[in-house]
Write an enzyme that holds these catalytic residues in place. Structure first.
Site, PDB file in Angstrom:
ATOM      1  N   SER A   6      -5.494  22.583  -4.041  1.00 32.81           N
ATOM      2  CA  SER A   6      -6.181  23.284  -4.826  1.00 32.81           C
ATOM      3  C   SER A   6      -6.568  24.642  -4.130  1.00 32.81           C
ATOM      4  CB  SER A   6      -7.682  22.817  -5.150  1.00 32.81           C
ATOM      5  OG  SER A   6      -8.161  23.799  -5.880  1.00 32.81           O
TER       6      SER A   6
ATOM      7  N   HIS B  59      -2.414  23.854  -7.197  1.00 36.37           N
ATOM      8  CA  HIS B  59      -3.422  23.418  -8.420  1.00 36.37           C
ATOM      9  C   HIS B  59      -4.236  24.924  -8.335  1.00 36.37           C
ATOM     10  CE1 HIS B  59      -6.105  21.205 -11.044  1.00 36.37           C
ATOM     11  NE2 HIS B  59      -6.842  21.731 -10.200  1.00 36.37           N
TER      12      HIS B  59
ATOM     13  N   ASP C  43      -7.355  26.751 -10.122  1.00 33.28           N
ATOM     14  CA  ASP C  43      -8.403  26.423 -10.750  1.00 33.28           C
ATOM     15  C   ASP C  43      -8.919  27.970 -11.500  1.00 33.28           C
ATOM     16  OD1 ASP C  43      -9.235  23.586 -10.727  1.00 33.28           O
ATOM     17  OD2 ASP C  43      -9.477  24.283  -8.583  1.00 33.28           O
TER      18      ASP C  43
ATOM     19  N   MET D 205     -11.781  29.550 -13.652  1.00 33.82           N
ATOM     20  CA  MET D 205     -13.308  29.417 -14.161  1.00 33.82           C
ATOM     21  C   MET D 205     -13.922  30.805 -14.634  1.00 33.82           C
ATOM     22  SD  MET D 205     -14.689  27.284 -10.746  1.00 33.82           S
ATOM     23  CE  MET D 205     -13.750  25.769 -10.092  1.00 33.82           C
TER      24      MET D 205
ATOM     25  N   HIS E 240      -5.479  24.753 -14.167  1.00 33.90           N
ATOM     26  CA  HIS E 240      -6.479  24.047 -14.739  1.00 33.90           C
ATOM     27  C   HIS E 240      -7.497  25.137 -15.200  1.00 33.90           C
ATOM     28  CE1 HIS E 240     -10.263  21.387 -13.620  1.00 33.90           C
ATOM     29  NE2 HIS E 240     -10.035  21.402 -14.994  1.00 33.90           N
TER      30      HIS E 240
ATOM     31  N   MET F 231     -10.913  25.787 -16.745  1.00 40.07           N
ATOM     32  CA  MET F 231     -12.190  25.586 -17.149  1.00 40.07           C
ATOM     33  C   MET F 231     -12.706  26.863 -17.803  1.00 40.07           C
ATOM     34  SD  MET F 231     -12.762  23.728 -13.358  1.00 40.07           S
ATOM     35  CE  MET F 231     -11.250  24.355 -12.837  1.00 40.07           C
TER      36      MET F 231
ATOM     37  N   MET G 237     -11.764  14.373 -14.240  1.00 35.17           N
ATOM     38  CA  MET G 237     -12.460  15.231 -13.352  1.00 35.17           C
ATOM     39  C   MET G 237     -13.396  14.221 -12.548  1.00 35.17           C
ATOM     40  SD  MET G 237     -11.649  18.146 -13.345  1.00 35.17           S
ATOM     41  CE  MET G 237     -12.886  18.656 -12.216  1.00 35.17           C
TER      42      MET G 237
ATOM     43  N   ASP H 115      -8.736  14.947 -10.092  1.00 32.87           N
ATOM     44  CA  ASP H 115      -9.425  16.415  -9.599  1.00 32.87           C
ATOM     45  C   ASP H 115     -10.912  16.216  -9.051  1.00 32.87           C
ATOM     46  OD1 ASP H 115      -9.485  19.004  -8.854  1.00 32.87           O
ATOM     47  OD2 ASP H 115      -9.293  19.703 -10.865  1.00 32.87           O
TER      48      ASP H 115
ATOM     49  N   GLY I  51      -8.512  20.061  -2.391  1.00 34.92           N
ATOM     50  CA  GLY I  51      -9.046  21.228  -2.058  1.00 34.92           C
ATOM     51  C   GLY I  51      -9.599  21.108  -0.720  1.00 34.92           C
TER      52      GLY I  51
HETATM   53  C1  DX5 Z   1     -13.408  21.571  -9.304  1.00 31.73           C
HETATM   54  C2  DX5 Z   1     -11.940  22.023  -9.355  1.00 31.73           C
HETATM   55  C3  DX5 Z   1     -11.101  21.202  -8.221  1.00 31.73           C
HETATM   56  C4  DX5 Z   1     -11.461  21.558  -6.957  1.00 31.73           C
HETATM   57  C5  DX5 Z   1     -11.355  20.399  -5.979  1.00 31.73           C
HETATM   58  O1  DX5 Z   1     -14.000  22.156 -10.269  1.00 31.73           O
HETATM   59  O2  DX5 Z   1     -11.209  21.601 -10.602  1.00 31.73           O
HETATM   60  O3  DX5 Z   1      -9.719  21.605  -8.358  1.00 31.73           O
HETATM   61  O4  DX5 Z   1     -10.879  22.795  -6.432  1.00 31.73           O
HETATM   62  O5  DX5 Z   1     -11.588  20.667  -4.847  1.00 31.73           O
HETATM   63  P1  DX5 Z   1     -12.256  19.477  -3.716  1.00 31.73           P
HETATM   64  O6  DX5 Z   1     -10.845  18.634  -3.478  1.00 31.73           O
HETATM   65  O7  DX5 Z   1     -12.517  20.310  -2.624  1.00 31.73           O
HETATM   66  O8  DX5 Z   1     -13.111  18.634  -4.593  1.00 31.73           O
HETATM   67 ZN    ZN Z   2      -9.069  21.652 -10.738  1.00 32.41          ZN
END
Ligand code: DX5
Ligand code: ZN
Length: 223
Positions: free
Chosen positions: A8, A33, A35, A37, A66, A68, A137, A175, A197
């Site tokens: 991530s 990956h 993210d 947001m 992804h 969000m 999730m 994730d 991540g």
């Molecule tokens: C959280 C994200 C994840 C996040 C995972 O909202 O969707 O993709 O980056 O990070 P780790 O592996 O550190 O939990």
């Molecule tokens: Zn994610």
């Protein structure tokens, strides 16, 4: 199938993004990956199109995006144009999920749906034949580096049962809070895509951390 590892980028060093992207290019990882947001669907804002374009310019592996964000339909084409190979939307953010998934597939992308930790796998019953990927999730979305929610294992099993005979090629992505401490158990439960991540970017040797996740063999029986 061999499982997929998707580091991530949220946990990368944004002041050294090209360096971290090059590291992933050279690693055994399969996807990036990404993210996105919006500060509305989740209590955090990550990055938008300019950064995504910059990542895409250097990345040599598929971008697993992804979203969000609320009302993702508005931006699907723009994400495709920014290099997304997979587009995952949240079940909780889509009023017309079937329409949204169809639009993603019409763009030529893999269509994914993510569900929050409190959302029952069963809500996917009437859409399971239409999705390429389900993202479970295993933390509340919004931040990297959170603690893995143990209930995820039973959700994987429930999803496997739901998809059996109807979508046997389904990608089951986990994730949040994934690392060497739980990756093998997740694969054995039926996951086939692991997002990581913190486990990658906070490691002393990120290349090795990726390799260790990739080399796990869920076929080996434990005594
Ligand atoms: C959280 C994200 C994840 C996040 C995972 O909202 O969707 O993709 O980056 O990070 P780790 O592996 O550190 O939990
Ligand atoms: Zn994610």
């Amino acid at each position: 199938m061999n499982h997929i590892i998707a580091p991530s980028v949220l946990s990368a060093d944004f002041a050294n993004l090209e360096r971290d992207i090059t590291m992933i290019n050279q690693s055994e990882a399969d996807w990036f990956h990404i993210d996105i947001m919006d500060g509305v669907f989740v209590p955090n804002i990550s990055f938008g199109f300019p950064v995504l374009h910059a990542i895409n310019k250097h990345a040599s592996k598929p971008l697993d995006v992804h979203l969000m964000i609320v009302d993702p339909d508005r931006y699907l084409e723009e994400f495709k144009n920014a290099g997304a190979a997979n587009i995952t939307v949240h079940y909780e953010a889509c009023t017309h999920l079937h329409r949204t998934l169809s639009a993603i597939k019409d763009l030529g992308c893999r269509a994914g749906v993510a569900i929050n930790p409190h959302t029952l796998v069963n809500v996917l019953e009437d859409i399971i034949t239409e999705v390429d990927l389900v993202c479970l999730m295993s933390v509340n979305p919004g931040f990297g580096g959170q603690k893995f929610i143990e209930n995820t294992y039973s959700k994987i099993r429930a999803l496997k049962a739901l998809a059996a005979g109807r979508n046997d090629n389904l990608l089951i992505e986990i994730d949040g809070g994934v690392g060497s401490q739980n990756a093998l158990t997740l694969l054995k439960a039926g996951a086939n895509v692991l997002v990581a991540g913190n486990a990658v970017f906070a490691a002393a040797n990120p290349l090795l951390a990726i390799s260790e996740l990739k080399q796990l063999n869920s076929d080996i029986l434990t005594a």
